[in-house]
Each structure stands twice: as C-alpha cells, then as structure tokens.
Design an enzyme around this catalytic site. Structure first.
Site, short mmCIF file in Angstrom:
data_model
loop_
_atom_site.label_atom_id
_atom_site.label_comp_id
_atom_site.label_asym_id
_atom_site.label_seq_id
_atom_site.Cartn_x
_atom_site.Cartn_y
_atom_site.Cartn_z
N CYS A 81 0.76 -1.41 0.16
CA CYS A 81 -0.20 -0.03 -0.03
C CYS A 81 0.94 1.41 -0.11
O CYS A 81 0.97 2.18 -0.83
CB CYS A 81 -1.07 -0.31 1.39
N CYS A 84 1.33 3.72 -3.12
CA CYS A 84 0.41 4.90 -3.24
C CYS A 84 0.33 5.61 -2.46
O CYS A 84 -0.52 6.64 -2.62
CB CYS A 84 -0.43 3.95 -3.83
N HIS A 85 -0.57 5.74 -1.71
CA HIS A 85 -0.40 5.60 -0.31
C HIS A 85 0.26 6.86 0.66
O HIS A 85 -0.03 7.47 1.43
CB HIS A 85 -1.51 5.49 0.82
N HIS A 360 8.65 12.25 -11.90
CA HIS A 360 9.26 10.15 -12.22
C HIS A 360 10.24 10.70 -12.83
O HIS A 360 11.04 10.86 -12.02
CB HIS A 360 7.88 9.00 -12.65
N HIS A 402 5.28 6.88 -19.00
CA HIS A 402 6.20 6.54 -18.02
C HIS A 402 7.97 6.29 -19.14
O HIS A 402 7.76 5.31 -19.86
CB HIS A 402 5.55 4.89 -17.82
#
Length: 577
Positions: A81, A84-85, A360, A402
């Site tokens: 998790c 993402c969080h 990114h 990406h």
C-alpha cells in the site's frame, strides 16, 4: 455481513470523496480490473520499510489490535500500500488514509473499499484473491491507527554504514583489464540483490557483484570509470571498472528506501561529486564521488505547487546538467524540480521550479540542454531548460507517461523529437524538441503512435538506428508482456512490427517471461532485452540484431536471477537514448 448492510455501506461510500476519487467501488463479487492495472503493479512494489524499526503511536479511538496484529498489518501495508498512499499515509498517488479520515468511516465501511476496490485505482484485494476476509478486516482496523513513523537518517547514520573496501590510493592508476569497458552492460538482478557485469562484445558474464536489493538504476561517472548502483533498500555501491576484475570499492546506506543516484558531469567537476535521493527519509545527500563520504543532506519536505505542506516528498529521478555544475532533483509529491549547485557544499545554492505532480523519471533531449520528465499523475511531460535553470514548458501527453529516459530521434516531418510511452494506455507521444529551426513544433505533441497496449515501462532508440523499440512489460496479457513493438522511424505511419522476444529465449519453464527495457550496445546495432520471470524460474537476456530485427544471441545462466534493467556504459555515461 448481510446484503442489506453491505448495500448501505456501498451507498455511503459512493457519496464520499475522502478515500477514493469520484468513482464507485465495484459491485460485491465483481472483480475490478485494477489488480491487473499497470500502475497498480508498478506502484505496489514492496518497500524495504516493511521490516524497518519504527515508532508506534497509539490512538485511543482506533479499534483494538494486538502487537502481533499491528506488526503483521504494518508489513502488509509497506509491501502492498505504501507505494500509492505514502509512508505516513498522507496520500501520494492514492488518497490519504489517516485516522482523522478513517476512524469516522468505521471498520465495516473501510472493508468494502479494501475488499472490492474501485475503478479509480484501488485494487480489489478480496475479490481478486490477494487477501482473505481476515486480512481485509486486519487492514481496515490498521489504517484507523496512527501511522508508525520510520526513523530519520542523518549524516552520522550514513557514515556508520560506509565501507571503503579499496582506498583511493590503492586503486589502479590505469585500466588493468582487457575489457571494452564502454560496451559493458550493468544488469540488475532484482531479487538476488546483485548486478551482473556482462561483456557486450563476447556476451559473457564478467562478474556478479553484490549490491543492494532490487537495484533501481546504474549510473556512470563522467569519466566512465566508476559505476554507481543503488538498491531500493538505499544501499549505494561504487564499482571500479578499471580493476582487473571490476568489483565494489566502496558502499554506503543513504536511508531506508531509495531510487536514484547521479554524479557530477560538468567540465572540471568530473567524478568529484555524487548525489543520491531517497524515498525515506524524504531527502537527498551529496557525497565525495570516489569514496561516497557523505557531505551534505538536504530535506525535501515543504510546500507543494498548490502551497500545501507535504511531509514526505520522495526523491525520484536525478540527472546531472551538462550546461552548469548542477543536479536536477525531482521531488515527486510536491511537483518541484530542484536545481542544486554543487560547487560549494557549505554555502549550498538551490533553486526550486514549480511544475506538475507527481514527478517521476525522464531524460535529456538530443542537445542535452532540455530535461524532459514525467509528471505521471497529471499525464504531463515537464520541460526544464538547464542552461537558463527555468521551466520551459508543460506538455499534455497520454495516460501515466513512463519514459524511462525517453528516446530521441529525427522525425522525417517534424524534426528532432523526444518520445515517451505510457503505463496507462497504448499511446506513444512524440514531442518536438527544437525551438530553433523547428520552433512551430517545439514542446508540442507532434504525433501520437499506437503501440500494443498499456503497461509500457521503457522506450528506446539510438542515433545510429532507424528503429524505435517499446516494451509492455506490465500489460496483463502475456502475449503483449512477452513481446515488444518496433517502429520504423522513417515510416511511422506503417505501425509497429510485433516481435515475440520471450519465444526467442526458449525458456524451459512457465515463468511470467515479461520482456522489459530495450537497451542498445555502444555501436547501436544490437538491442538487449531482459526476459524476466520469478526468482525460482528461469530468466534470460535476448540480444536482437537491430537491422534485421531477428534474435542474435541468448544469454542464459543460473546466476541471472530476475534480470530487469540494463545499462550500457557508453550510452549511460553520455546520455545516449
């Protein structure tokens, strides 16, 4: 849980924007597509923080948990998790999961989202079979507790981990081997915590070097002598390619989780300064290039582009300017690119450029003046002018770009372009990069190609090639993930030829055989692909003749455990892509 109660909970969920985007969860018993979504696979990679010692704070309003339950839930959170969080659950690609939001929702409500997911990007952990009901209940209770806080990592902490295996004075003063160093490939062996150094001329493994876990990138010093590799566990290794048998000469642990490393390239500063950025703590460190001795830490916590405070802006890509003695550092969650002047570490000068979220990876255009980097949560490419140290443009592209470092070539109609593929769709965006002779095309998407599908991680070409190669390693369809698309740059309208790279490898078992990251040799006449299966399955590297697009060689060895990224010394050293 009875049907009426479950239906009520879902209805309540639909009216909430706190935990998910404006999209409804899947119907009970109906699997969403998000467990196979390329971004979910990419962001959901396990974090090394799963086993790190942390401070645990208690919240009296949270549902009870035993210490054993909390420890197990914490490990699951960091493995599934946190990508993402966020480490502190403040939100990153995913929404915030802090107690001020989750306690009022309650355990039963939260179980719906965890179990059934949503098309907005939340995986359906229960209906996909990833979690059982007990694990869903465990995680629903865990996210109502205060997030455990990982420790910070100081210069002193870093220095305690630093090892200098061969002192600078004892290292070779000239190259002591007969290898064509410029055509060596550094190959990440993801799950064994190693890199394989492979002779690009003979296709033989020179050595297997112990490194950090899941090496994210390999970077070369400006001289091409030193190879820097950094693992997700923030272990940074320095390999001397001049040694009779290239090996580690120094290493350091720069934090608890990391992705990026780079070295100084500006004239007069070659090989002198190294920089590494970490996901945790959110910071970057400047070091001596030949010993990895840490000199200066800079934290990235602060205000984002919307003037809101973010507690953990992870450091993503770092590149070294060819125009000035500066590093460009992507602070992911704040959407800011830092320009870091490395000429005076005591009186450090930095410039922060507001761009877009979440920053990114990226690379230079062919002139090496403009840095193009993905803001993948915004579906944009940010362009930074490294000569003027300012934002040049922000370009709308496809879903979740990406690019890796991207691909530069001369378009037959639009002139110089830089290309990126996408995680979220089949599009390949070609952006004009010449504001001089081709000013009308500069910083615009001049053409969008259609590849095989979503799930692309890397795109590549070479100045001596007329081919553009695109992988789709995270596509859920094995036929697509095991093959690549290749375009003729001089006839892009024709569409791609699809080549089954995994079939070329002729592997003996039923592994995933994902084909990832095309990488050219120095001459630009070969393209190397990793055929990536699980740790207990056979993998390989396939070498393709760039002109004929046929398989030329297969490199198999029991030591090639989960090969992924490949970095040719010459191309990486000189930003050739």
């Amino acid at each position: 849980m009875n049907t009426r109660k479950l239906t009520t909970l879902i209805a309540l969920a639909l009216s909430s924007m706190a935990l998910t985007a404006a999209a409804q969860p899947a119907k009970p018993g109906e699997a969403t597509t998000t467990t196979k979504d390329a971004e979910a696979q990419y962001q959901g990679a396990a974090s090394p923080l799963a086993t790190a010692a942390m401070h645990q704070s208690s919240n009296p309003k949270a549902p009870p948990m035993t210490e054993e339950e909390f420890a197990r839930a914490r490990q699951i959170y960091f493995e599934r998790c946190a990508g993402c969080h966020g480490v502190l659950r403040k939100g990153a690609t995913g929404k915030p999961l802090t107690p001020d939001l989750t306690i009022d929702k309650g355990t039963e409500y939260l179980k719906v989202f965890i179990g059934y997911g949503s098309p907005a990007g939340m995986p359906n952990w229960l209906t996909s079979g990833e979690f059982d009901e007990a694990t869903v209940d465990l995680m629903a209770r865990y996210i109502q507790h205060d997030a455990p806080t990982p420790p910070e990592f100081s210069l002193e902490d870093m220095e305690k981990t630093r090892k200098e295996y061969v002192a600078v004075a004892d290292r070779p003063t000239r190259k002591m081997n007969n290898y064509n160093i410029e055509n060596i490939f550094s190959v990440t062996l993801r799950d064994s915590g190693e890199v394989a150094l492979i002779d690009g001329d003979t296709k033989q493994i020179i050595s297997i070097v112990k490194t950090g876990y899941a090496v994210h990138i390999s970077r070369l010093s400006a001289s091409g002598r030193y190879l820097y590799v950094i693992g997700r566990d923030a272990r940074l290794n320095l390999i001397d390619l001049w040694m009779e048998k290239p090996d580690n000469v120094a290493e350091i642990k720069v934090g608890l989780e990391a992705r990026s490393v780079e070295t100084s390239k500006f004239k007069g500063w070659e090989d002198k300064i190294a920089i590494a950025g970490t996901y945790w703590p959110p910071q970057f460190v400047l070091m001596d290039g030949d010993t990895l001795k840490p000199r200066k830490i800079v934290g990235t916590r602060g205000m984002d582009i919307n003037n809101e405070y973010h507690p953990e802006p992870r450091v993503a890509a770092i590149v070294s300017s060819h125009q000035k003695p500066e590093f460009l550092v992507n602070a992911k969650e704040t959407g800011k690119v830092w320009m870091v002047d490395y000429t005076d570490l005591t009186n450090l000068k930095t410039t922060q450029i507001d761009t877009a979220k979440y920053l990114h990876d990226g690379g230079f255009d062919a002139s090496r003046r403009y840095f193009l980097t993905a803001a993948n949560a915004s579906d944009k490419i940010v362009v930074i002018d490294t000569k003027e140290s300012k934002l040049e443009a922000i370009v709308d592209v496809g879903k979740i770009p990406h690019p890796g470092r991207g691909a530069n070539f001369i378009h037959p109609k639009f002139g110089p372009v830089w290309a990126t593929s996408d995680l979220g769709d089949e599009g390949i965006s070609l952006i004009g990069t010449d504001p001089g002779k081709h000013k009308a095309n500069a910083w615009k998407v001049v053409q969008t190609l259609k590849g095989q599908g979503g799930g692309s991680l890397f795109i590549k070409t070479h100045p001596k090639s007329t081919n553009l190669w695109v992988d789709t390693a995270l596509n859920p369809d094995p036929k697509i993930s095991q093959s690549v698309a290749v375009f003729d740059i001089n006839n892009l309208e024709r569409g791609p030829q699809i080549i089954d790279i995994a079939a070329c490898a002729n592997l003996k078992d039923d592994g995933a055989k994902r084909v990832v990251q095309p990488e050219y040799n120095k001459a630009g006449d070969e393209v190397w692909f990793s055929v990536w299966s699980a740790k207990d399955k056979e993998s390989a590297i396939v070498v393709v003749d760039d002109k004929t697009r046929t398989c030329k060689a297969i490199i198999k060895d029991a030591r090639l455990v989960t090969p992924t990224g490949k970095f040719n010394v010459h191309n990486t050293q000189n930003d050739v892509y």
